[in-house]
Write a protein that holds these residues in place. Structure first.
Motif, PDB file in Angstrom:
ATOM      1  N   THR A 288       0.863  -1.184   0.000  1.00 60.85           N
ATOM      2  CA  THR A 288       0.000   0.000   0.000  1.00 60.85           C
ATOM      3  C   THR A 288       0.902   1.238   0.000  1.00 60.85           C
ATOM      4  O   THR A 288       2.136   1.132   0.130  1.00 60.85           O
ATOM      5  CB  THR A 288      -0.910   0.062   1.241  1.00 60.85           C
TER       6      THR A 288
ATOM      7  N   TYR B  21     -16.177   4.850  -3.610  1.00 57.84           N
ATOM      8  CA  TYR B  21     -16.444   3.731  -4.503  1.00 57.84           C
ATOM      9  C   TYR B  21     -17.445   4.182  -5.553  1.00 57.84           C
ATOM     10  O   TYR B  21     -18.165   5.181  -5.377  1.00 57.84           O
ATOM     11  CB  TYR B  21     -16.950   2.497  -3.749  1.00 57.84           C
TER      12      TYR B  21
ATOM     13  N   SER C 186     -18.522   9.127  -1.867  1.00 56.95           N
ATOM     14  CA  SER C 186     -17.206   9.479  -1.340  1.00 56.95           C
ATOM     15  C   SER C 186     -17.310  10.320  -0.074  1.00 56.95           C
ATOM     16  O   SER C 186     -18.375  10.861   0.254  1.00 56.95           O
ATOM     17  CB  SER C 186     -16.411  10.250  -2.396  1.00 56.95           C
TER      18      SER C 186
ATOM     19  N   LYS D  52     -15.384  -1.605  -5.793  1.00 60.48           N
ATOM     20  CA  LYS D  52     -13.981  -1.398  -5.463  1.00 60.48           C
ATOM     21  C   LYS D  52     -13.870  -0.155  -4.597  1.00 60.48           C
ATOM     22  O   LYS D  52     -14.171   0.950  -5.046  1.00 60.48           O
ATOM     23  CB  LYS D  52     -13.147  -1.239  -6.736  1.00 60.48           C
TER      24      LYS D  52
ATOM     25  N   GLU E 269     -11.707   2.564  -2.629  1.00 58.82           N
ATOM     26  CA  GLU E 269     -10.379   3.139  -2.797  1.00 58.82           C
ATOM     27  C   GLU E 269     -10.177   4.306  -1.833  1.00 58.82           C
ATOM     28  O   GLU E 269     -11.116   5.048  -1.540  1.00 58.82           O
ATOM     29  CB  GLU E 269     -10.178   3.667  -4.219  1.00 58.82           C
TER      30      GLU E 269
ATOM     31  N   VAL F  17      -3.745   6.576  -5.433  1.00 54.76           N
ATOM     32  CA  VAL F  17      -4.550   5.547  -4.792  1.00 54.76           C
ATOM     33  C   VAL F  17      -3.637   4.779  -3.839  1.00 54.76           C
ATOM     34  O   VAL F  17      -2.799   3.997  -4.265  1.00 54.76           O
ATOM     35  CB  VAL F  17      -5.181   4.587  -5.819  1.00 54.76           C
TER      36      VAL F  17
ATOM     37  N   ASP G  98      -4.531   2.595  -1.459  1.00 50.95           N
ATOM     38  CA  ASP G  98      -4.955   1.213  -1.254  1.00 50.95           C
ATOM     39  C   ASP G  98      -6.355   1.046  -1.835  1.00 50.95           C
ATOM     40  O   ASP G  98      -7.114   2.021  -1.971  1.00 50.95           O
ATOM     41  CB  ASP G  98      -4.972   0.858   0.237  1.00 50.95           C
ATOM     42  N   SER G  99      -6.683  -0.176  -2.196  1.00 58.36           N
ATOM     43  CA  SER G  99      -8.026  -0.494  -2.679  1.00 58.36           C
ATOM     44  C   SER G  99      -8.420  -1.871  -2.181  1.00 58.36           C
ATOM     45  O   SER G  99      -7.560  -2.731  -1.959  1.00 58.36           O
ATOM     46  CB  SER G  99      -8.086  -0.447  -4.209  1.00 58.36           C
ATOM     47  N   GLU G 100      -9.704  -2.066  -1.986  1.00 55.91           N
ATOM     48  CA  GLU G 100     -10.248  -3.351  -1.558  1.00 55.91           C
ATOM     49  C   GLU G 100     -11.476  -3.672  -2.397  1.00 55.91           C
ATOM     50  O   GLU G 100     -12.382  -2.834  -2.532  1.00 55.91           O
ATOM     51  CB  GLU G 100     -10.646  -3.322  -0.081  1.00 55.91           C
ATOM     52  N   SER G 101     -11.520  -4.878  -2.957  1.00 56.78           N
ATOM     53  CA  SER G 101     -12.698  -5.338  -3.683  1.00 56.78           C
ATOM     54  C   SER G 101     -13.657  -5.985  -2.702  1.00 56.78           C
ATOM     55  O   SER G 101     -13.248  -6.818  -1.882  1.00 56.78           O
ATOM     56  CB  SER G 101     -12.306  -6.324  -4.777  1.00 56.78           C
TER      57      SER G 101
END
Length: 884
Positions: free
Chosen positions: A223, A272, A280, A320, A322, A330, A332-335
């Protein structure tokens, strides 16, 4: 032997097949080596140095345990076969050092620059460990507890060359427990925050290393300064919904923890995108802090709703999430995958039990108890998918995860999301080990065991972490404090009143699995059962607990299943020693693998004394089918009157035991699965064996109109007698009685027995329920079956898609019933079964002049030209059919 070893190799190889899809994350799942602490003198700082030689070390499986690595290295025999488990030293006798192991992994990862961070995550170790990287210790604080994930920032520990070495020493649970034959052995295994079955139970022998090792995934994540942690999605679906058509709006409520690992304040946006909209929020995060951020709620118009199996579809949404620093980077991102649904419970005053609703619609619970996918923790996405699919194929809608095991891995819940199985999740308490009963097999008294585990804070920390890990799955429906017993009060109260409301707050919490608040116990006993094989009439006429969390019966596999784990010399019909109480088998292998007892044999004997084990196993399938069809029909006949649900004990085995399973450890289904599948149909016609009453149960949300009910009796020569053929309607979510055929049944079945065919046809004359009973004569013997003439069944198999066949079975009019036919997909050359395979029906019968079609599905990568269909039946000659 080759076939059995091949299956084991496939199971082991599948463990390392899963890769995380996110580009910023990868798994350390190959290239590990290991060594016992007894052979290593050096310390972790030396071992984790790249200059330290690993030449004498042996390959290791991670994720895995000490035993899985020993098995892969052929240092121990397969503990699931025969009496091999007795050849493996038990940790209680050897001491903990014997199974204390170092695990080492070399990996490439460049030391980051600027504000970039690198994280090392362990998703599960058993039971405690110390971690070293490139000569430095990683964990400053102790790391222990089987159910605790840990993430470490290793940015400053990475090598400037990009070459790194990770060394982990894993210590077994303490105490390990004496496997003295009790439930959980002497019970002391429960002093740890870990699983309890590893010291032995009535369905498994002890796991010799108690599953010591890095048993779950290890991965590296990259990250920038801010790391997104544990996002939470809550879905709100107000009102009473239908499973199809235009839907009223639903809402998403999303939050996440943001960790700023840098020494500077970071400003950015958490966001997202959904269906063209950006949701956001501006965030300011101080150095080296974690903040929880809640985004604005999102309203979704005409949502696609998630439903339990049998009630609708299981669509999933993917977003996703972010964090964007200063509008540009960016970090970090998490799905996140989720389903839109809302689960509620209410008290049913008539049944005196809880009633579950999804999206405003009440659901009659038909569930199965689940222990764990594999007793040695050899988990894989593919195996989870197959096992959960079997539960869906049984027309079940819930899986309860028993408290002596664990909170399952996310891949399990993904399969439940996919197939529509609600999950009833226990925490790690059991009445057996934790003191509910006086038990002479236990080392300590009830007051002492009531305080288990020793570290209550660790239990609560682990519970909070597991909740965060799985809470976004739509399949997760309820939490349970423990199996047949609450946790100690200083665990129960914060778990119930603080942790769950804060971290989840959307699911029902029941204090223990058979609590009065779930299912009022007005009949005495422990609130569970009955267990073991029953007269079918019991399920219909004897009232039990109104939401029964454990009721079950038998389930050994057929001959092909048994020969996978029973040595050839022991493949004999089980015989009991005369005059010995409790009953003991003459064959120790059958005893070791938990054969259920005399009752099974007594229910097999009415079909005729078994000629050999193959004959015995076939007749056992008749009993299996009848038992589980009868069980679920009996409960369904009293839907919303006596019962709001039932959970079968149990539907799968993580070991090669011979009790409580619908498919064996190797994923080969037996007749239990198909009897349960038949009896659990969403719309089902059935006959009460007590009074001969023909009934229909409709589990759906819609009334069914213009149905035709067809009731026929068939004698042993194949001659039919039509009893009635009548139009009918049935209301939604209800059971309805029609007519009693007891007189006609008794008359035809009196001498030799008979067959009863019950069918429902819809207005297009399509068969929507097809139920076929075999009935004994007036003395309870199946003499007619024993004298049946042969039926030359005509079978055709054709490929209709990759990994998909259609098998057609036709029975000429001049034949008797072609009774109880088992289809198997086999390797054309060896004739060995291919596993797993999914059949739309099996153990089926075809009436004279009738036809049945079965859809068969398997791995589409298999070449169907190398496969064939094997047919085995009661009065049908075994044959192998080429696939067109």
């Amino acid at each position: 032997m080759k076939k059995r070893l091949g299956i084991i190799v496939l199971i082991i190889l599948s463990i390392a097949s899963f890769k995380l899809t996110a580009q910023n994350r990868y798994e350390l799942n190959s290239g590990w080596v290991c060594a016992p602490i007894t052979s290593i003198k050096e310390t972790g700082d030396a071992i984790s140095s790249l200059s330290y030689s690993l030449k004498a070390w042996k390959p290791a499986l991670v994720p895995g345990t000490v035993l899985t690595s020993m098995l892969a290295n052929k240092e121990i025999p397969d503990p699931f076969y025969g009496m091999n488990n007795n050849l493996i030293p038990d940790i209680y006798q050897t001491g903990r050092d014997y199974y204390t192991y170092w695990f080492v992994k070399d990996f490439k990862e460049e030391a980051p620059t600027g504000s970039r961070q690198v994280w090392l995550t362990f998703r599960g170790i058993n039971y405690s460990c110390d971690i070293y990287l490139n000569g430095k210790k990683v964990n400053v604080e102790p790391y222990k507890g089987m159910f605790l994930r840990k993430t470490f920032n290793i940015t400053s520990l990475l090598s400037s060359t990009g070459n790194n070495r990770l060394a982990v020493i894993v210590y077994p649970p303490d105490p390990v427990g004496n496997p003295n034959g009790g439930q959980g052995g002497d019970g002391t295994i429960a002093r740890n925050v870990s699983h309890q079955y590893v010291a032995g139970w009535d369905w498994i022998q002890p796991i010799r290393d108690r599953n010591t090792g890095i048993w779950d995934k290890v991965f590296i994540e990259r990250t920038a300064a801010v790391n997104i942690k544990d996002p939470l999605v809550v879905t709100v679906v107000p009102g009473k919904r239908k499973s199809s058509g235009i839907q009223a709006p639903a809402q998403i409520k999303l939050s996440a923890d943001l960790q700023n690992a840098s020494n500077k304040t970071v400003q950015g946006v958490l966001k997202y995108n959904f269906d063209g909209k950006t949701i956001s929020k501006q965030v300011l995060i101080k150095p080296n802090t974690v903040v929880t951020v809640r985004l604005p709620d999102l309203t979704i118009t005409n949502p696609r709703l998630w439903w339990p199996a049998g009630y609708g579809d299981q669509p999933l949404y993917n977003i996703k999430l972010e964090f964007v620093e200063n509008g540009a980077v960016v970090t970090d991102s998490e799905s996140i995958s989720f389903g839109l649904r809302e689960i509620k419970t209410e008290w049913n005053e008539r049944t005196r039990s809880k009633q579950i609703s999804v999206n405003g619609q009440k659901i009659f619970i038909k569930g199965g108890n689940w222990i764990i996918s594999d007793a040695m923790l050899r988990f894989s996405k593919e195996r989870y998918d197959a096992e959960v699919r079997f539960h869906r194929d049984m027309n079940l809608n819930l899986i309860r995860i028993w408290g002596g095991a664990l909170v399952e891995r996310p891949e399990f819940y993904e399969a439940c999301d996919k197939y529509g199985l609600l999950v009833f999740q226990d925490f790690w308490i059991s009445g057996d080990c934790n003191g509910r009963w006086l038990d002479p097999m236990k080392l300590e008294d009830q007051w002492s065991r009531r305080k288990y585990p020793e570290d209550h804070n660790l239990f609560l920390e682990s519970a909070a972490d597991m909740i965060k890990m799985v809470r976004n799955h739509p399949s997760l429906a309820m939490w349970c404090g423990g199996n047949e017993m609450t946790p100690p009060e200083d665990i129960l109260v914060p778990l119930r009143d603080s942790i769950l409301p804060t971290l989840d707050g959307t699911r029902w919490f029941v204090e223990y699995s058979n609590a009065d608040e779930m299912s009022y116990n007005s009949i005495g006993g422990n609130g569970d059962g009955p267990y073991g094989i029953q007269n079918i009439k019991t399920f219909w006429e004897e009232r039990t607990y109104p939401f029964n969390s454990e009721v079950g019966s038998v389930g050994i596999g057929d001959y092909e299943s048994l020969e996978r784990f029973i040595p050839k010399e022991n493949m004999k019909v089980p015989v009991f020693k005369s005059g010995v109480k409790p009953e003991e088998l003459t064959d120790s292998v059958w005893t070791y693998h938990k054969y259920t007892g005399v009752g099974y044999n007594q229910f097999i004997e009415p079909y005729g004394k078994p000629k050999d084990l193959r004959d015995f196993a076939l007749k056992a399938q008749l009993v299996n089918y009848d038992q589980y069809r009868g069980l679920i029909e009996g409960f369904s006949s009293h839907i919303w009157d006596w019962y709001t649900g039932v959970i079968i004990w149990k539907t799968q085995n993580p070991w090669t035991a011979m009790r409580g399973q619908m498919y064996d450890y190797y994923l080969d289904p037996n007749a239990c699965l198909y009897g349960l599948r038949s009896g659990s149909e969403a719309l089902h016609i059935m006959c009460n064996p007590v009074d001969g009453m023909v009934m229909v149960v409709n589990n759906g949300f819609e009334a069914q109109r213009n149905l035709m009910l067809e009731v026929k009796l068939i004698d042993m020569e194949g001659k039919e007698k039509l009893i009635t053929q009548v139009f009918s309607n049935i209301d939604a979510s209800s059971a309805k009685k029609y007519l009693s055929i007891k007189k006609e049944v008794d008359e035809m079945a009196k001498a030799k027995g008979a067959f009863l065919s019950l069918r429902i046809l819809d207005e297009h004359q399509k068969v929507v329920s097809d139920n076929f009973y075999w009935l004994p004569n007036e003395s309870g013997q199946y003499t007619g079956l024993q004298e049946m003439k042969a039926a030359d069944l005509q079978v055709n198999a054709k490929k209709i898609a990759p990994g998909k066949l259609e098998v057609t079975l036709q029975n000429p009019t001049t034949n008797p019933v072609a009774f109880f036919n088992r289809l198997s997909v086999v390797d054309k050359e060896s004739s060995n079964r291919i596993l797993p395979v999914f059949y739309s029906d099996n153990y089926l019968s075809v009436t004279p002049g009738g036809e049945k079609k079965v859809v068969v599905e398997f791995d589409p990568k298999l070449n169907s030209t190398e496969l064939a269909i094997k047919l085995q039946g009661w009065n049908v000659t075994e044959k192998v059919i080429t696939i067109d």
